[in-house]
Design an enzyme around this catalytic site. Structure first.
Site, PDB file in Angstrom:
ATOM      1  CG  HIS A  71      -1.919   0.975   1.391  1.00  0.00           C
ATOM      2  ND1 HIS A  71      -1.649   2.296   1.630  1.00  0.00           N
ATOM      3  CD2 HIS A  71      -3.281   0.871   1.331  1.00  0.00           C
ATOM      4  CE1 HIS A  71      -2.796   2.972   1.715  1.00  0.00           C
ATOM      5  NE2 HIS A  71      -3.802   2.128   1.524  1.00  0.00           N
TER       6      HIS A  71
ATOM      7  CG  ASP B 110       0.270  -2.232   6.071  1.00  0.00           C
ATOM      8  OD1 ASP B 110      -0.628  -2.351   6.929  1.00  0.00           O
ATOM      9  OD2 ASP B 110       0.074  -1.755   4.933  1.00  0.00           O
TER      10      ASP B 110
ATOM     11  CD  GLN C 172      -6.791  -4.549   4.352  1.00  0.00           C
ATOM     12  OE1 GLN C 172      -7.739  -5.305   4.574  1.00  0.00           O
ATOM     13  NE2 GLN C 172      -6.959  -3.260   4.079  1.00  0.00           N
TER      14      GLN C 172
ATOM     15  CE  LYS D  35      -7.152   0.244   6.077  1.00  0.00           C
ATOM     16  NZ  LYS D  35      -7.922   0.859   4.996  1.00  0.00           N
TER      17      LYS D  35
ATOM     18  CB  CYS E  14      -3.623   3.156  -1.563  1.00  0.00           C
ATOM     19  SG  CYS E  14      -4.856   4.438  -1.279  1.00  0.00           S
TER      20      CYS E  14
END
Lengths: 434, 160
Positions: free
Chosen positions: A141, A218, A221, A244, A384
């Protein structure tokens, strides 16, 4: 597929009942089919209630003031930190609240370039210059790419990246050449926000640590969708966003190992984060306060803690199993449509909660518009992750991403709406997508 | 759905005046950063002042049906027209597209452009429809045409 779903119909109805927004209609009275939780999730009532209760009962600037409200607000904020930390298997003081995951990643990237030559003593692990390297991947991302590009530009270090293979996995064949003694930091995503690919964090972290590099993951997700335990994950830092994972907008999390947070220079500076201030210079509070300049987002942190408790009430493993079943169902449905090409891992490979696909001959914006007309909300574009889309040879993709409130009927609604795309745009549906 | 008028689908499948041609006075490259749509557009202008004429607009558009069709209609509506007429067409298109469904558009001014009236009800798609037009006005400016009388479309492109 419905028989393998971990929640009963009654349980799923109760879950959906926690989301007032799911009862509204869109586009001339159609039920909302929300398949864009990868962009932002909806917020269940307990989260909304917690945020409101903070403002109604305890509102005050935390870590300041001698009055009772200030004490209560501070207690709520620190309790929220403990709740979030516990959820990822971390001690409370290793969790830093930020505005969002992007700020959390920037915090780490700036810690590197803020390790200025005048600092004494300084931790060599955070000092970057010409000859040093920053390693990222092609599936990042922008939030885990652009801050590292900027860090390279500021310091003279070189940015390198691990390519993505045709199946949407990291091509690790050249990792020994990419990950070397020169590498100071290796930043990569746990789960791709486009492909759904789950990266082998522990293996990659072990290889990075073997050459002395720090590992930044990251986890935007992954944390909302599968069990993440930082004690075993292998990373040195992870970043994720509250909005999220059923939490409010405006709060993100950086987790870092205590010994690293201790030696890292601050990112944003000002009130709250200091120990002693004179006109000439200042010293800083211990982590995590050192990284939380200004009056913090206490109500949002409290809301995020409520989101964590809501997730824990359902069980993250059951949430994962539910979403995995829906992902599998969608992938199988898409595979029956030769004019659709799914990007990322094949059916049956472990995946995150997102499925992105291409309808050859029809731009993703147009696909999304037809779905929207049926009340089906998906994301279209490059999500993104523009370099990844270039590598995939796609200008844009259409992405459906799941949350625990999604149902088999909603997957079917998506597929039915998708079948209108070839009709509207006059596609030959016998032709295979290339 | 009133968005995908037959005219839009026709123009997007068979865009008129597509491809990059010589001669040209200016070339620009504009992108829509939210979706990655791109247009490279060339403009050729003859004459000066009130007599200036758009002799050619050529382009390569990569994007959704709305952005490709919009570039096609643009070329159709401005090639061979005086620059002041072309800018009037642009203003009429922009007014319609940003009207949130309130302005139907005047076919005598914007021709096939009226097919885009439905786009104005979808704010996320207005940028798609304006991509070619913002490239066109930017290219005119770079070709030395005074476009100060027109509204800004916040160009995001770079010349190439």
């Amino acid at each position: 597929m419905a028989d393998v779903l971990p929640f009963t119909d009654g349980e799923l109805a109760a879950i959906r009942g926690d989301f007032p927004i799911l009862t509204r209609t869109v586009r001339d009275g159609r039920p909302l089919v929300y398949l864009d939780s990868g962009a932002t999730s909806h917020k269940p009532t307990p989260v909304l209630d917690a945020e409101r209760a903070f403002y109604e009962q305890h509102n005050a600037a935390v870590h300041r003031g001698a009055h009772q409200l200030a004490e209560e607000a501070t207690d709520d904020f620190e309790a929220a930190r403990a709740t979030v930390a516990s959820f990822i298997g971390a001690p409370a003081d290793e969790v830093v609240f930020t505005k969002n995951a992007t700020e959390a990643l920037n915090l780490v990237a700036y810690a590197f370039s803020n390790a200025a030559p005048t600092d004494d003593p300084k931790d060599e692990r955070f000092v970057l210059g010409a000859g040093d390297e920053i390693l990222v991947t092609e599936m990042e991302h922008h939030a885990n790419l652009v801050p590292w590009q900027e860090l390279a530009r500021r310091t003279g270090a070189t940015l390198r990246w691990v390519p993505v293979d045709a199946d949407g996995a990291l091509d690790l064949s050249g990792l020994d050449e990419l990950l070397t003694e020169r590498t100071k930091v290796f930043a990569f995503t746990h789960v791709s926000n486009v492909l759904g690919t789950v990266n082998p964090v522990a293996d990659l972290a072990a290889r990075a640590h073997a050459v002395g590099a720090l590992v930044v993951v990251d986890a935007c997700q992954s944390v909302p969708h599968l069990a993440v335990d930082v004690a075993t994950l292998g990373a040195d830092f992870i970043a994720f966003s509250g909005h999220k994972m059923y939490g409010p907008m405006g709060v993100g999390v950086l987790w870092g190992r205590a010994e690293l947070l201790e030696v890292m220079p601050p990112f944003l500076t000002g009130g709250s984060m200091i120990e002693l201030v004179t006109m000439e210079r200042s010293t800083y509070a211990p982590a995590p306060q050192k990284f939380e300049a200004g009056v913090p987002n206490a109500a949002q942190a409290v809301g995020l803690a409520a989101a964590v408790r809501w997730i824990e009430g359902l069980g993250i493993d059951r949430i994962h199993a539910h979403e995995a079943a829906l992902v599998d169902l969608l992938q199988r449905g898409l595979s029956e449509r030769p004019w659709v090409r799914v990007v990322g891992p094949a059916v049956g490979t472990p995946r995150g909660g997102a499925v992105a696909f291409v309808v050859d001959g029809v731009h993703a914006h147009d696909v999304g518009q037809v779905l929207d007309d049926a009340g089906v909300a998906v994301r279209v574009g490059h999500h993104c992750a523009w370099p990844l889309h270039r590598a995939l040879g796609a200008t844009a993709t259409t992405r459906a991403s799941f949350a625990v409130h999604n149902t088999v009927a909603e997957v079917e609604a998506l597929l039915a709406a998708l079948d209108r795309v070839p009709v509207v745009f006059g596609l030959d549906t016998e032709r295979e997508a290339s | 759905m009133d968005l995908y008028q037959e005219l839009i689908l026709e123009h997007s499948k068979r865009p008129h005046h597509a491809g990059l041609r010589d001669p040209f006075d200016a070339e620009v490259h504009h992108i829509n950063p939210t979706c990655g749509d791109e247009v490279t557009l060339r403009v050729d202008v003859s004459g000066t002042g009130a007599e200036a004429v758009v002799t050619d607009v050529s382009y390569e558009a990569q994007g959704c049906s709305i952005s490709v069709a919009s570039a096609s209609v643009l070329a159709e509506e401005v090639i061979g027209h005086r620059v002041d007429e072309a800018l009037e067409t642009f203003e009429a298109m922009r007014a319609m597209l940003t009207s949130r469904g309130q302005v139907a558009g005047d076919e005598t001014v914007i021709g096939d452009g009226v097919a885009f009236a439905g786009v104005s009800k979808y704010p996320a798609r207005v940028k798609c429809a304006l991509l070619g037009w913002s490239a066109f006005t930017d290219a005119l400016a770079r070709a030395g045409v005074d476009i100060s009388s027109t509204s800004s479309t916040s160009p995001q492109g770079v010349s190439s």
